[in-house]
Design a protein around this motif. Structure first.
Motif, PDB file in Angstrom:
ATOM      1  N   ASP A  48       0.820  -1.215   0.000  1.00 53.58           N
ATOM      2  CA  ASP A  48       0.000   0.000   0.000  1.00 53.58           C
ATOM      3  C   ASP A  48       0.852   1.262   0.000  1.00 53.58           C
ATOM      4  OD1 ASP A  48      -1.478   2.239   1.789  1.00 53.58           O
ATOM      5  OD2 ASP A  48      -2.957   1.100   0.634  1.00 53.58           O
ATOM      6  N   CYS A  49       1.841   1.318   0.876  1.00 56.27           N
ATOM      7  CA  CYS A  49       2.697   2.502   0.976  1.00 56.27           C
ATOM      8  C   CYS A  49       3.897   2.156   1.854  1.00 56.27           C
ATOM      9  CB  CYS A  49       1.940   3.703   1.537  1.00 56.27           C
ATOM     10  SG  CYS A  49       1.411   3.506   3.259  1.00 56.27           S
ATOM     11  N   PRO A  50       4.985   2.915   1.758  1.00 55.87           N
ATOM     12  CA  PRO A  50       6.176   2.618   2.566  1.00 55.87           C
ATOM     13  C   PRO A  50       5.912   2.647   4.065  1.00 55.87           C
ATOM     14  CG  PRO A  50       6.747   4.100   0.777  1.00 55.87           C
ATOM     15  CD  PRO A  50       5.251   3.989   0.779  1.00 55.87           C
ATOM     16  N   ALA A  51       5.039   3.549   4.523  1.00 51.70           N
ATOM     17  CA  ALA A  51       4.781   3.648   5.961  1.00 51.70           C
ATOM     18  C   ALA A  51       4.171   2.365   6.504  1.00 51.70           C
ATOM     19  CB  ALA A  51       3.869   4.839   6.248  1.00 51.70           C
ATOM     20  N   TYR A 102       9.039   0.342  -3.622  1.00 50.68           N
ATOM     21  CA  TYR A 102       9.203   1.794  -3.442  1.00 50.68           C
ATOM     22  C   TYR A 102      10.685   2.148  -3.408  1.00 50.68           C
ATOM     23  CZ  TYR A 102       4.248   1.606  -2.358  1.00 50.68           C
ATOM     24  OH  TYR A 102       2.901   1.394  -2.428  1.00 50.68           O
ATOM     25  N   SER A 103      11.284   2.295  -4.602  1.00 47.41           N
ATOM     26  CA  SER A 103      12.720   2.536  -4.689  1.00 47.41           C
ATOM     27  C   SER A 103      13.128   3.888  -4.113  1.00 47.41           C
ATOM     28  CB  SER A 103      13.174   2.438  -6.153  1.00 47.41           C
ATOM     29  OG  SER A 103      12.880   1.170  -6.679  1.00 47.41           O
ATOM     30  N   LYS A 104      12.223   4.862  -4.152  1.00 51.76           N
ATOM     31  CA  LYS A 104      12.553   6.185  -3.610  1.00 51.76           C
ATOM     32  C   LYS A 104      12.486   6.217  -2.086  1.00 51.76           C
ATOM     33  CE  LYS A 104      11.212   8.751  -7.769  1.00 51.76           C
ATOM     34  NZ  LYS A 104      10.338   9.806  -8.347  1.00 51.76           N
ATOM     35  N   GLN A 105      11.810   5.268  -1.510  1.00 52.76           N
ATOM     36  CA  GLN A 105      11.795   5.099  -0.057  1.00 52.76           C
ATOM     37  C   GLN A 105      12.117   3.637   0.230  1.00 52.76           C
ATOM     38  OE1 GLN A 105       7.760   7.346   0.148  1.00 52.76           O
ATOM     39  NE2 GLN A 105       8.639   7.564   2.186  1.00 52.76           N
ATOM     40  N   PRO A 106      13.373   3.259  -0.004  1.00 54.98           N
ATOM     41  CA  PRO A 106      13.718   1.838  -0.030  1.00 54.98           C
ATOM     42  C   PRO A 106      13.586   1.151   1.325  1.00 54.98           C
ATOM     43  CG  PRO A 106      15.695   3.198  -0.132  1.00 54.98           C
ATOM     44  CD  PRO A 106      14.529   4.133  -0.280  1.00 54.98           C
ATOM     45  N   ILE A 107      13.311  -0.111   1.254  1.00 57.70           N
ATOM     46  CA  ILE A 107      13.319  -0.952   2.426  1.00 57.70           C
ATOM     47  C   ILE A 107      14.746  -0.988   2.970  1.00 57.70           C
ATOM     48  CG2 ILE A 107      13.630  -2.957   0.936  1.00 57.70           C
ATOM     49  CD1 ILE A 107      12.209  -4.670   2.961  1.00 57.70           C
ATOM     50  N   PRO A 108      14.935  -0.942   4.291  1.00 56.33           N
ATOM     51  CA  PRO A 108      16.296  -0.976   4.845  1.00 56.33           C
ATOM     52  C   PRO A 108      17.085  -2.167   4.311  1.00 56.33           C
ATOM     53  CG  PRO A 108      14.734  -0.412   6.561  1.00 56.33           C
ATOM     54  CD  PRO A 108      13.921  -0.770   5.345  1.00 56.33           C
ATOM     55  N   ILE A 109      18.357  -1.952   4.069  1.00 53.13           N
ATOM     56  CA  ILE A 109      19.167  -2.935   3.371  1.00 53.13           C
ATOM     57  C   ILE A 109      19.321  -4.235   4.159  1.00 53.13           C
ATOM     58  CG2 ILE A 109      21.414  -2.149   4.228  1.00 53.13           C
ATOM     59  CD1 ILE A 109      22.396  -2.536   1.264  1.00 53.13           C
ATOM     60  N   ASP A 110      19.243  -4.163   5.495  1.00 57.17           N
ATOM     61  CA  ASP A 110      19.377  -5.399   6.269  1.00 57.17           C
ATOM     62  C   ASP A 110      18.183  -6.327   6.024  1.00 57.17           C
ATOM     63  OD1 ASP A 110      17.934  -3.379   7.619  1.00 57.17           O
ATOM     64  OD2 ASP A 110      18.030  -4.498   9.494  1.00 57.17           O
ATOM     65  N   PHE A 111      17.004  -5.756   5.747  1.00 58.03           N
ATOM     66  CA  PHE A 111      15.851  -6.593   5.397  1.00 58.03           C
ATOM     67  C   PHE A 111      16.020  -7.206   4.008  1.00 58.03           C
ATOM     68  CE2 PHE A 111      13.693  -3.929   8.659  1.00 58.03           C
ATOM     69  CZ  PHE A 111      13.222  -4.950   9.454  1.00 58.03           C
ATOM     70  N   VAL A 112      16.597  -6.435   3.096  1.00 57.18           N
ATOM     71  CA  VAL A 112      16.852  -6.972   1.760  1.00 57.18           C
ATOM     72  C   VAL A 112      17.828  -8.146   1.848  1.00 57.18           C
ATOM     73  CG1 VAL A 112      17.751  -6.465  -0.540  1.00 57.18           C
ATOM     74  CG2 VAL A 112      16.396  -4.753   0.654  1.00 57.18           C
ATOM     75  N   ILE A 157      15.112  -3.503  -6.289  1.00 54.02           N
ATOM     76  CA  ILE A 157      16.221  -3.482  -5.334  1.00 54.02           C
ATOM     77  C   ILE A 157      17.437  -2.799  -5.959  1.00 54.02           C
ATOM     78  CG2 ILE A 157      17.886  -4.940  -4.097  1.00 54.02           C
ATOM     79  CD1 ILE A 157      15.595  -6.980  -3.729  1.00 54.02           C
ATOM     80  N   ALA A 158      17.763  -3.179  -7.192  1.00 47.55           N
ATOM     81  CA  ALA A 158      18.920  -2.580  -7.872  1.00 47.55           C
ATOM     82  C   ALA A 158      18.745  -1.089  -8.062  1.00 47.55           C
ATOM     83  CB  ALA A 158      19.137  -3.265  -9.218  1.00 47.55           C
ATOM     84  N   ASP A 159      17.508  -0.646  -8.253  1.00 47.02           N
ATOM     85  CA  ASP A 159      17.245   0.784  -8.447  1.00 47.02           C
ATOM     86  C   ASP A 159      17.484   1.607  -7.177  1.00 47.02           C
ATOM     87  OD1 ASP A 159      16.587   0.388 -11.097  1.00 47.02           O
ATOM     88  OD2 ASP A 159      14.427   0.345 -10.764  1.00 47.02           O
ATOM     89  N   CYS A 160      17.692   0.933  -6.051  1.00 49.93           N
ATOM     90  CA  CYS A 160      17.910   1.641  -4.777  1.00 49.93           C
ATOM     91  C   CYS A 160      19.353   2.110  -4.601  1.00 49.93           C
ATOM     92  CB  CYS A 160      17.515   0.743  -3.601  1.00 49.93           C
ATOM     93  SG  CYS A 160      15.751   0.404  -3.499  1.00 49.93           S
ATOM     94  N   GLY A 161      20.273   1.665  -5.449  1.00 46.45           N
ATOM     95  CA  GLY A 161      21.640   2.164  -5.335  1.00 46.45           C
ATOM     96  C   GLY A 161      22.679   1.061  -5.296  1.00 46.45           C
ATOM     97  N   VAL A 162      23.949   1.490  -5.254  1.00 46.01           N
ATOM     98  CA  VAL A 162      25.064   0.554  -5.441  1.00 46.01           C
ATOM     99  C   VAL A 162      25.177  -0.465  -4.302  1.00 46.01           C
ATOM    100  CG1 VAL A 162      26.377   2.132  -6.898  1.00 46.01           C
ATOM    101  CG2 VAL A 162      26.704   2.191  -4.422  1.00 46.01           C
ATOM    102  N   TYR A 192      22.729  -1.838  -2.687  1.00 46.54           N
ATOM    103  CA  TYR A 192      21.701  -2.843  -2.963  1.00 46.54           C
ATOM    104  C   TYR A 192      22.111  -3.710  -4.158  1.00 46.54           C
ATOM    105  CZ  TYR A 192      18.596  -0.349   0.265  1.00 46.54           C
ATOM    106  OH  TYR A 192      18.029   0.223   1.380  1.00 46.54           O
ATOM    107  N   ILE A 193      22.713  -3.080  -5.164  1.00 46.03           N
ATOM    108  CA  ILE A 193      23.206  -3.835  -6.317  1.00 46.03           C
ATOM    109  C   ILE A 193      24.237  -4.863  -5.883  1.00 46.03           C
ATOM    110  CG2 ILE A 193      24.592  -3.638  -8.433  1.00 46.03           C
ATOM    111  CD1 ILE A 193      23.210  -0.946  -8.953  1.00 46.03           C
ATOM    112  N   GLN A 194      25.080  -4.470  -4.943  1.00 49.48           N
ATOM    113  CA  GLN A 194      26.117  -5.395  -4.491  1.00 49.48           C
ATOM    114  C   GLN A 194      25.523  -6.643  -3.847  1.00 49.48           C
ATOM    115  OE1 GLN A 194      29.372  -4.858  -5.289  1.00 49.48           O
ATOM    116  NE2 GLN A 194      29.580  -7.000  -4.637  1.00 49.48           N
ATOM    117  N   LEU A 195      24.408  -6.476  -3.136  1.00 47.33           N
ATOM    118  CA  LEU A 195      23.730  -7.637  -2.560  1.00 47.33           C
ATOM    119  C   LEU A 195      23.295  -8.607  -3.655  1.00 47.33           C
ATOM    120  CD1 LEU A 195      21.363  -6.337   0.278  1.00 47.33           C
ATOM    121  CD2 LEU A 195      23.439  -7.690   0.518  1.00 47.33           C
ATOM    122  N   ILE A 196      22.774  -8.069  -4.740  1.00 46.72           N
ATOM    123  CA  ILE A 196      22.341  -8.901  -5.864  1.00 46.72           C
ATOM    124  C   ILE A 196      23.526  -9.635  -6.465  1.00 46.72           C
ATOM    125  CG2 ILE A 196      21.369  -8.805  -8.197  1.00 46.72           C
ATOM    126  CD1 ILE A 196      19.663  -6.434  -7.242  1.00 46.72           C
TER     127      ILE A 196
END
Length: 372
Positions: free
Chosen positions: A105-108, A152-162, A192-197, A199-203
């Motif tokens: 529904d939304c990031p919140a 929601y790439s502009k309000q990404p999920i915290p990387i530890d959850f990814v 996930i990749a759209d969230c930044g480098v 996040y890309i590294q995790l992939i």
């Protein structure tokens, strides 16, 4: 004569059908009704009743954010998560569907759900996809829920959850599952990749590059498009990250897509290549060694302006970053002729971009002449 359980089940089904028709919305503002649905959701051992209650909450969470929030404010989320530990796959699927509606529904609201231990049971179910056969709808619903976590790439999920979710994504991409489930998994990885480098590294660390490139020659266009889109997002990363793409022969594997009959695949392929062409000399050299130039140049004549735009960007990056002795090869492939044609385009952006690339080409040509 109705038994109590049968009567309750009949009432619940009537409620659920009324919500499917968007009637009885006033009940959502009645605390007693929500409390009753919450009670039925916890009627363990009476799974038909639980199913109807779960279905009602699924429909509620598919509406406005205000209505979806009812599930959070009334502590429905932990109950739905508990349902994921049951063996009834129909009820488990309905619970993950309801949770997916809230998360998406939304990031919140997504962040509210993440406060509970939701990822662990999801991963446990998806890991079972490696060894057990489940109905396609079940697999699809779980794959779709993964997308909602990260959309929601502009309000990404915290990387530890990814990081926690990556084993589930690996399973979806690696296993021979339903096509739609795999497409959803690939789109999730793209977000996930759209969230930044980072996040890309995790992939990259989870070998998704190798798996994706191995899948790229499937005869399923929708799947191909998702793969190329994901690889393009990865290519927006660092030079070292792009090195992983090149080492896995992305240029050779993507070359034929430049001649695809599907404009979306051509466009996404060019976008991917333009990102790689912005890299260091040895990355650019690989373009010429792989004979990609003819496929790039032919797209300057494409009837889809968005594709032409990506072809111009790719060519500009090549001309800017290549070694000077490649400049004549660019001219021999008719790139300059087609760029001259594009300067007179009715589309101002295309005209400007073509003129800009020609300026770069002539400047680099003069540099070549001076050293000869």
């Amino acid at each position: 004569m109705f038994q109590p359980v049968s009567l309750s089940l009949t009432i619940m089904r009537n409620f659920r059908k009324s919500f499917e028709k968007n009637s009885n919305d006033q009940l959502l503002h009645d605390p007693n009704f929500i409390h009753m649905m919450k009670y039925f959701l916890q009627c363990y051992g009476k799974e038909e009743i639980q199913m109807e209650a779960c279905w009602i909450f699924t429909n509620v969470a598919a509406r406005t954010t205000e209505q979806t929030r009812i599930l959070v404010d009334n502590e429905i989320i932990p109950i739905l998560i508990n349902l994921l530990s049951l063996n009834n796959i129909n009820l488990v699927e309905q619970a993950i569907w309801a949770l997916g509606n809230v998360i998406g529904d939304c990031p919140a609201l997504r962040d509210e759900v993440l406060k509970f231990n939701i990822i662990e049971p999801i991963i446990k179910w998806i890991e079972l996809f490696r060894t057990q056969n489940f109905p396609n709808s079940f697999v699809r619903t779980f794959a779709w829920s993964l997308v909602n976590f990260v959309r929601y790439s502009k309000q990404p999920i915290p990387i530890d959850f990814v990081q926690q979710l990556m084993p589930a994504y690996q399973t979806i991409v690696e296993e021979p599952l339903d096509e739609q489930a795999k497409i959803d998994g690939l789109w999730g990885l793209t977000y996930i990749a759209d969230c930044g480098v980072d996040y890309i590294q995790l992939i990259i660390d989870h070998n998704i590059v190798e798996t994706s490139i191995a899948l790229i020659h499937t005869n399923r266009p929708k799947l191909q498009l998702c793969i190329v889109r994901l690889l393009g997002s990865i290519a927006t990363g660092t030079d070292d990250q792009n090195e992983r793409l090149i080492n896995n022969q992305i240029l050779l594997n993507i070359r034929n897509f430049l001649f695809s009959e599907l404009k979306y695949i051509r466009r996404q392929s060019l976008w991917c290549l333009s990102n790689i062409a912005a890299g260091p000399l040895h990355h650019v050299r690989a373009f010429f060694e792989t004979d990609l130039l003819p496929g790039i140049v032919i797209n300057l004549t494409n009837d889809d302006l968005k594709t032409v735009r990506e072809a111009i960007f790719t060519l500009r990056n090549l001309i800017q970053n290549c070694e000077l002795f490649y400049i004549p090869e660019i001219s021999r492939n008719r790139a300059i002729r087609f760029l001259f044609d594009l300067v007179s385009s009715n589309n101002l952006e295309i005209s400007y971009l073509a003129d800009d690339v020609l300026s770069i080409f002539f400047r680099r040509s003069m540099q070549l002449i001076r050293i000869q």
